[in-house]
Write a protein that holds these residues in place. Structure first.
Motif, PDB file in Angstrom:
ATOM      1  N   GLU A 169      32.220   3.027  -7.717  1.00  0.00           N
ATOM      2  CA  GLU A 169      33.217   2.625  -8.703  1.00  0.00           C
ATOM      3  C   GLU A 169      33.503   3.718  -9.724  1.00  0.00           C
ATOM      4  O   GLU A 169      34.634   3.858 -10.189  1.00  0.00           O
ATOM      5  CB  GLU A 169      32.758   1.346  -9.413  1.00  0.00           C
ATOM      6  N   ASN A 170      32.481   4.494 -10.085  1.00  0.00           N
ATOM      7  CA  ASN A 170      32.681   5.497 -11.123  1.00  0.00           C
ATOM      8  C   ASN A 170      33.059   6.841 -10.524  1.00  0.00           C
ATOM      9  O   ASN A 170      34.164   7.331 -10.713  1.00  0.00           O
ATOM     10  CB  ASN A 170      31.424   5.608 -11.991  1.00  0.00           C
ATOM     11  N   LYS A 171      32.136   7.445  -9.766  1.00  0.00           N
ATOM     12  CA  LYS A 171      32.417   8.789  -9.257  1.00  0.00           C
ATOM     13  C   LYS A 171      33.520   8.804  -8.210  1.00  0.00           C
ATOM     14  O   LYS A 171      34.382   9.692  -8.211  1.00  0.00           O
ATOM     15  CB  LYS A 171      31.144   9.411  -8.675  1.00  0.00           C
ATOM     16  N   VAL A 172      33.502   7.814  -7.309  1.00  0.00           N
ATOM     17  CA  VAL A 172      34.486   7.813  -6.233  1.00  0.00           C
ATOM     18  C   VAL A 172      35.829   7.251  -6.703  1.00  0.00           C
ATOM     19  O   VAL A 172      36.828   7.965  -6.749  1.00  0.00           O
ATOM     20  CB  VAL A 172      33.978   7.029  -5.003  1.00  0.00           C
ATOM     21  N   MET A 173      35.864   5.980  -7.071  1.00  0.00           N
ATOM     22  CA  MET A 173      37.145   5.368  -7.434  1.00  0.00           C
ATOM     23  C   MET A 173      37.708   5.949  -8.729  1.00  0.00           C
ATOM     24  O   MET A 173      38.930   6.020  -8.891  1.00  0.00           O
ATOM     25  CB  MET A 173      37.001   3.854  -7.541  1.00  0.00           C
ATOM     26  N   GLY A 174      36.845   6.388  -9.632  1.00  0.00           N
ATOM     27  CA  GLY A 174      37.350   7.038 -10.838  1.00  0.00           C
ATOM     28  C   GLY A 174      38.186   8.259 -10.499  1.00  0.00           C
ATOM     29  O   GLY A 174      39.316   8.423 -10.989  1.00  0.00           O
ATOM     30  N   GLN A 175      37.654   9.113  -9.611  1.00  0.00           N
ATOM     31  CA  GLN A 175      38.382  10.325  -9.245  1.00  0.00           C
ATOM     32  C   GLN A 175      39.581  10.009  -8.345  1.00  0.00           C
ATOM     33  O   GLN A 175      40.650  10.614  -8.470  1.00  0.00           O
ATOM     34  CB  GLN A 175      37.441  11.324  -8.566  1.00  0.00           C
ATOM     35  N   ILE A 176      39.414   9.050  -7.443  1.00  0.00           N
ATOM     36  CA  ILE A 176      40.528   8.661  -6.586  1.00  0.00           C
ATOM     37  C   ILE A 176      41.684   8.108  -7.421  1.00  0.00           C
ATOM     38  O   ILE A 176      42.857   8.429  -7.193  1.00  0.00           O
ATOM     39  CB  ILE A 176      40.069   7.634  -5.526  1.00  0.00           C
ATOM     40  N   ASN A 177      41.364   7.287  -8.411  1.00  0.00           N
ATOM     41  CA  ASN A 177      42.421   6.715  -9.253  1.00  0.00           C
ATOM     42  C   ASN A 177      43.114   7.773 -10.096  1.00  0.00           C
ATOM     43  O   ASN A 177      44.290   7.618 -10.443  1.00  0.00           O
ATOM     44  CB  ASN A 177      41.865   5.598 -10.124  1.00  0.00           C
ATOM     45  N   LEU A 178      42.415   8.854 -10.423  1.00  0.00           N
ATOM     46  CA  LEU A 178      43.083   9.971 -11.101  1.00  0.00           C
ATOM     47  C   LEU A 178      44.201  10.527 -10.222  1.00  0.00           C
ATOM     48  O   LEU A 178      45.278  10.886 -10.702  1.00  0.00           O
ATOM     49  CB  LEU A 178      42.080  11.075 -11.440  1.00  0.00           C
ATOM     50  N   VAL A 179      43.948  10.583  -8.919  1.00  0.00           N
ATOM     51  CA  VAL A 179      44.960  11.073  -7.981  1.00  0.00           C
ATOM     52  C   VAL A 179      46.080  10.046  -7.814  1.00  0.00           C
ATOM     53  O   VAL A 179      47.265  10.366  -7.958  1.00  0.00           O
ATOM     54  CB  VAL A 179      44.341  11.407  -6.611  1.00  0.00           C
ATOM     55  N   LEU A 180      45.701   8.801  -7.528  1.00  0.00           N
ATOM     56  CA  LEU A 180      46.715   7.778  -7.263  1.00  0.00           C
ATOM     57  C   LEU A 180      47.640   7.570  -8.456  1.00  0.00           C
ATOM     58  O   LEU A 180      48.863   7.467  -8.298  1.00  0.00           O
ATOM     59  CB  LEU A 180      46.030   6.456  -6.888  1.00  0.00           C
ATOM     60  N   ALA A 181      47.059   7.525  -9.652  1.00  0.00           N
ATOM     61  CA  ALA A 181      47.881   7.312 -10.843  1.00  0.00           C
ATOM     62  C   ALA A 181      48.651   8.567 -11.233  1.00  0.00           C
ATOM     63  O   ALA A 181      49.659   8.487 -11.933  1.00  0.00           O
ATOM     64  CB  ALA A 181      47.003   6.857 -12.010  1.00  0.00           C
ATOM     65  N   GLY A 182      48.185   9.727 -10.777  1.00  0.00           N
ATOM     66  CA  GLY A 182      48.828  10.976 -11.152  1.00  0.00           C
ATOM     67  C   GLY A 182      49.901  11.457 -10.211  1.00  0.00           C
ATOM     68  O   GLY A 182      50.666  12.371 -10.545  1.00  0.00           O
ATOM     69  N   LEU A 183      50.005  10.859  -9.033  1.00  0.00           N
ATOM     70  CA  LEU A 183      50.959  11.344  -8.034  1.00  0.00           C
ATOM     71  C   LEU A 183      52.385  11.406  -8.556  1.00  0.00           C
ATOM     72  O   LEU A 183      53.100  12.370  -8.319  1.00  0.00           O
ATOM     73  CB  LEU A 183      50.914  10.454  -6.781  1.00  0.00           C
ATOM     74  N   LYS A 184      52.808  10.385  -9.253  1.00  0.00           N
ATOM     75  CA  LYS A 184      54.205  10.341  -9.719  1.00  0.00           C
ATOM     76  C   LYS A 184      54.423  11.151 -10.984  1.00  0.00           C
ATOM     77  O   LYS A 184      55.553  11.295 -11.449  1.00  0.00           O
ATOM     78  CB  LYS A 184      54.637   8.903  -9.931  1.00  0.00           C
ATOM     79  N   ARG A 185      53.343  11.687 -11.542  1.00  0.00           N
ATOM     80  CA  ARG A 185      53.460  12.437 -12.797  1.00  0.00           C
ATOM     81  C   ARG A 185      53.259  13.938 -12.623  1.00  0.00           C
ATOM     82  O   ARG A 185      53.627  14.714 -13.486  1.00  0.00           O
ATOM     83  CB  ARG A 185      52.432  11.920 -13.798  1.00  0.00           C
ATOM     84  N   LEU A 186      52.655  14.340 -11.529  1.00  0.00           N
ATOM     85  CA  LEU A 186      52.316  15.744 -11.319  1.00  0.00           C
ATOM     86  C   LEU A 186      53.562  16.566 -11.006  1.00  0.00           C
ATOM     87  O   LEU A 186      54.449  16.125 -10.273  1.00  0.00           O
ATOM     88  CB  LEU A 186      51.309  15.858 -10.172  1.00  0.00           C
ATOM     89  N   ALA A 187      53.604  17.770 -11.549  1.00  0.00           N
ATOM     90  CA  ALA A 187      54.741  18.664 -11.327  1.00  0.00           C
ATOM     91  C   ALA A 187      54.880  19.008  -9.845  1.00  0.00           C
ATOM     92  O   ALA A 187      53.938  18.887  -9.061  1.00  0.00           O
ATOM     93  CB  ALA A 187      54.577  19.925 -12.168  1.00  0.00           C
ATOM     94  N   GLY A 188      56.075  19.492  -9.466  1.00  0.00           N
ATOM     95  CA  GLY A 188      56.465  19.680  -8.082  1.00  0.00           C
ATOM     96  C   GLY A 188      55.488  20.372  -7.163  1.00  0.00           C
ATOM     97  O   GLY A 188      55.315  19.973  -6.023  1.00  0.00           O
TER      98      GLY A 188
END
Length: 199
Positions: free
Chosen positions: A84-103
């Motif tokens: 929940e912390n190391k795995v999903m924490g880092q995965i959620n950084l990616v999932l939530a960041g996909l639409k915000r990350l520059a090109g």
């Protein structure tokens, strides 16, 4: 580049920050310290954090906790700590960041050596590291064109010897400078879907 850096206070994080902050604008995120406070175990907190930081070019995560204990003492709850912390924490950084990350941006996550070279009481860490490796490779073929996902997987850092050395008998110690270069390769280079092993 503008880099969001989660977990810059740990030994691995300090090494990566020392390298990347020389050339880039780094926004540090932490539970207790940093430019913005955020607990990455909560997806809604991650979403709020991204809203505060705004547009960015790369994310680096050296965050996440696991539970060290003999296998017979591990429980559902203790094993879920790493997931929940190391795995999903880092995965959620990616999932939530996909639409915000520059090109042409990138996500760089962090695991460790224990899924490749396990130690007694390190099963939760091995589980978390293996799961992250699978995610990074799988995600790399599905992220939007131009985006990249990679992971740095170091052994025990030399600077961590005093605190964690007893848990890693016989393991080679990794110079911090090599870890710094691995993060630079992921963030500033062009690789995608790679687990960069530093041993």
């Amino acid at each position: 580049m503008k880099i969001i850096f989660v977990g810059a206070s740990g030994d691995v994080g300090q090494a990566a920050f020392a390298e990347l902050s020389q050339r880039h604008d780094v926004v540090c995120i932490g539970r207790k310290t940093g430019d913005v406070r955020a607990d990455i175990s909560d997806r809604s907190v991650i979403e709020t954090m991204y809203g505060k930081v705004g547009a960015f070019d790369a994310l680096v995560s050296a965050a996440g906790h696991v539970h060290f204990a003999p296998l017979a003492e591990q429980t559902d709850a203790s094993l879920k700590m790493g997931l929940e912390n190391k795995v999903m924490g880092q995965i959620n950084l990616v999932l939530a960041g996909l639409k915000r990350l520059a090109g042409k941006g990138s996500f760089t996550l962090t695991s460790g050596v224990l899924d490749r070279d396990p130690v007694v009481a390190g099963t939760d860490a091995a589980l978390a590291n293996g799961a992250l490796a699978g995610f990074v490779k799988g995600a790399a073929i599905e992220v939007p064109p131009g985006l990249r996902t990679n992971m740095v997987s170091p052994g025990l850092l030399d600077v961590s010897e005093r605190r964690y050395g007893a848990l890693f008998p016989g393991h080679e110690r990794v110079p911090s400078e090599r870890v710094e270069r691995a993060f630079a390769k992921c963030v500033e280079g062009a690789i995608n879907g790679q687990v960069v092993i530093v041993e």
